[in-house]
Each structure stands twice: as C-alpha cells, then as structure tokens.
Design a protein around this motif. Structure first.
Motif, short mmCIF file in Angstrom:
data_model
loop_
_atom_site.label_atom_id
_atom_site.label_comp_id
_atom_site.label_asym_id
_atom_site.label_seq_id
_atom_site.Cartn_x
_atom_site.Cartn_y
_atom_site.Cartn_z
N MET A 1 56.14 42.52 -20.11
CA MET A 1 57.18 41.50 -20.03
C MET A 1 58.29 41.77 -21.04
O MET A 1 59.46 41.61 -20.73
N LEU A 2 57.95 42.16 -22.25
CA LEU A 2 58.94 42.44 -23.29
C LEU A 2 59.81 43.64 -22.90
O LEU A 2 61.01 43.65 -23.18
N LYS A 3 59.20 44.60 -22.22
CA LYS A 3 59.94 45.79 -21.79
C LYS A 3 61.01 45.41 -20.75
O LYS A 3 62.13 45.90 -20.80
N LYS A 4 60.66 44.51 -19.83
CA LYS A 4 61.61 44.07 -18.82
C LYS A 4 62.77 43.31 -19.45
O LYS A 4 63.93 43.48 -19.07
N LEU A 5 62.46 42.46 -20.41
CA LEU A 5 63.49 41.70 -21.10
C LEU A 5 64.43 42.62 -21.87
O LEU A 5 65.65 42.41 -21.90
N LYS A 6 63.89 43.66 -22.46
CA LYS A 6 64.69 44.65 -23.20
C LYS A 6 65.67 45.35 -22.25
O LYS A 6 66.85 45.48 -22.56
N PHE A 7 65.19 45.80 -21.09
CA PHE A 7 66.06 46.48 -20.12
C PHE A 7 67.13 45.51 -19.58
O PHE A 7 68.27 45.88 -19.36
N TYR A 8 66.73 44.26 -19.39
CA TYR A 8 67.66 43.25 -18.90
C TYR A 8 68.81 43.06 -19.88
O TYR A 8 69.98 43.06 -19.49
N THR A 9 68.51 42.90 -21.16
CA THR A 9 69.57 42.68 -22.15
C THR A 9 70.41 43.93 -22.36
O THR A 9 71.61 43.82 -22.63
N ILE A 10 69.80 45.11 -22.24
CA ILE A 10 70.56 46.35 -22.37
C ILE A 10 71.62 46.45 -21.28
O ILE A 10 72.71 46.94 -21.51
N GLY A 11 71.34 45.94 -20.09
CA GLY A 11 72.32 45.96 -19.01
C GLY A 11 73.25 44.76 -19.03
O GLY A 11 74.43 44.88 -18.69
N LEU A 12 72.75 43.62 -19.45
CA LEU A 12 73.54 42.40 -19.42
C LEU A 12 74.68 42.41 -20.43
O LEU A 12 75.83 42.09 -20.09
#
Length: 123
Positions: A1-12
């Motif tokens: 879950m933390l990995k998905k959130l990290k990728f999300y913020t890197i793109g957002l």
C-alpha cells in the motif's frame, strides 16, 4: 500500500505543477461562483452609460478604465437586491469594495452590451 501511495504522489505533484504553470501562462481562470461569472461576463460586453451615470462619473472623477479594472473587477453583486431573472436584460446591483462598500452601481446586462444606469456613493 505504501508503495502505491509513493508512486501516486510522484506522479501527482509534477502533474499539478505542470498544469498550474501551463494554465497560469495562458491566463485561464475558473469562474464557478455566480458573482465571478456575472462580473466576467459583464466585462466582455460593450459598455453604455446613461446621462446620469456619466455625470456621476465626472463628479466622482472616475475614469472608464478605473471603472472596468477596479470597481467592476473587484466589486460584488448583491443578488438579493438584483433582478437576475429579468427579461430580456437582467439587472444587477454591484457594490464596491466588497467590505465596507462605498459605491453602488446599477446596470443591466444584455446580450450585446452592459448599460450602466446609476452610480451612488454611500456614506
């Protein structure tokens, strides 16, 4: 879950920055509130003034440029005292400035033009 959130913020975050700078350079604005929409639409119309309005502008030493750039742009529509549903031209009461109003302007906004009928100084 933390990995998905990290990728999300890197793109957002870069995406938001790019959109912000692109829209800011084009001068785009979002006018979702009724006050902002009426004012933005009014500024696109041709202006006409009644004789009474012209005299009040001269007396108050208000130029047409100041009227457009400051009074209308930074004013607020009093929808309670306006007749926004009037046909064929809605009638509005604009107060300036928003806090501690010193002026009231009555005008009607038709399809092609905005006709300013009265300018009243308060206080």
């Amino acid at each position: 879950m933390l990995k998905k959130l990290k990728f999300y913020t890197i793109g957002l975050i870069p995406g938001l920055l790019i959109v912000f700078f692109v829209l800011n350079q084009k001068g785009a604005s979002c006018s979702y509130f009724p006050n902002d929409r009426v004012i933005a639409e009014t500024l696109t119309k041709d202006f006409s003034y009644s004789e009474n309005f012209k005299k009040e502008m001269e007396t108050s030493k208000i130029s047409e440029q100041f009227l457009k750039d400051s009074i209308i742009s930074k004013g607020e529509i009093d929808f309670d005292r306006s007749k926004a549903q009037a046909e064929p031209c809605p009638q509005y009461l604009l107060i300036y400035p928003k806090k501690n109003p010193r002026m009231e302007i009555n005008y009607s906004k038709c399809k092609e033009k905005a006709e300013f009928t009265s300018l009243k100084k308060l206080k």
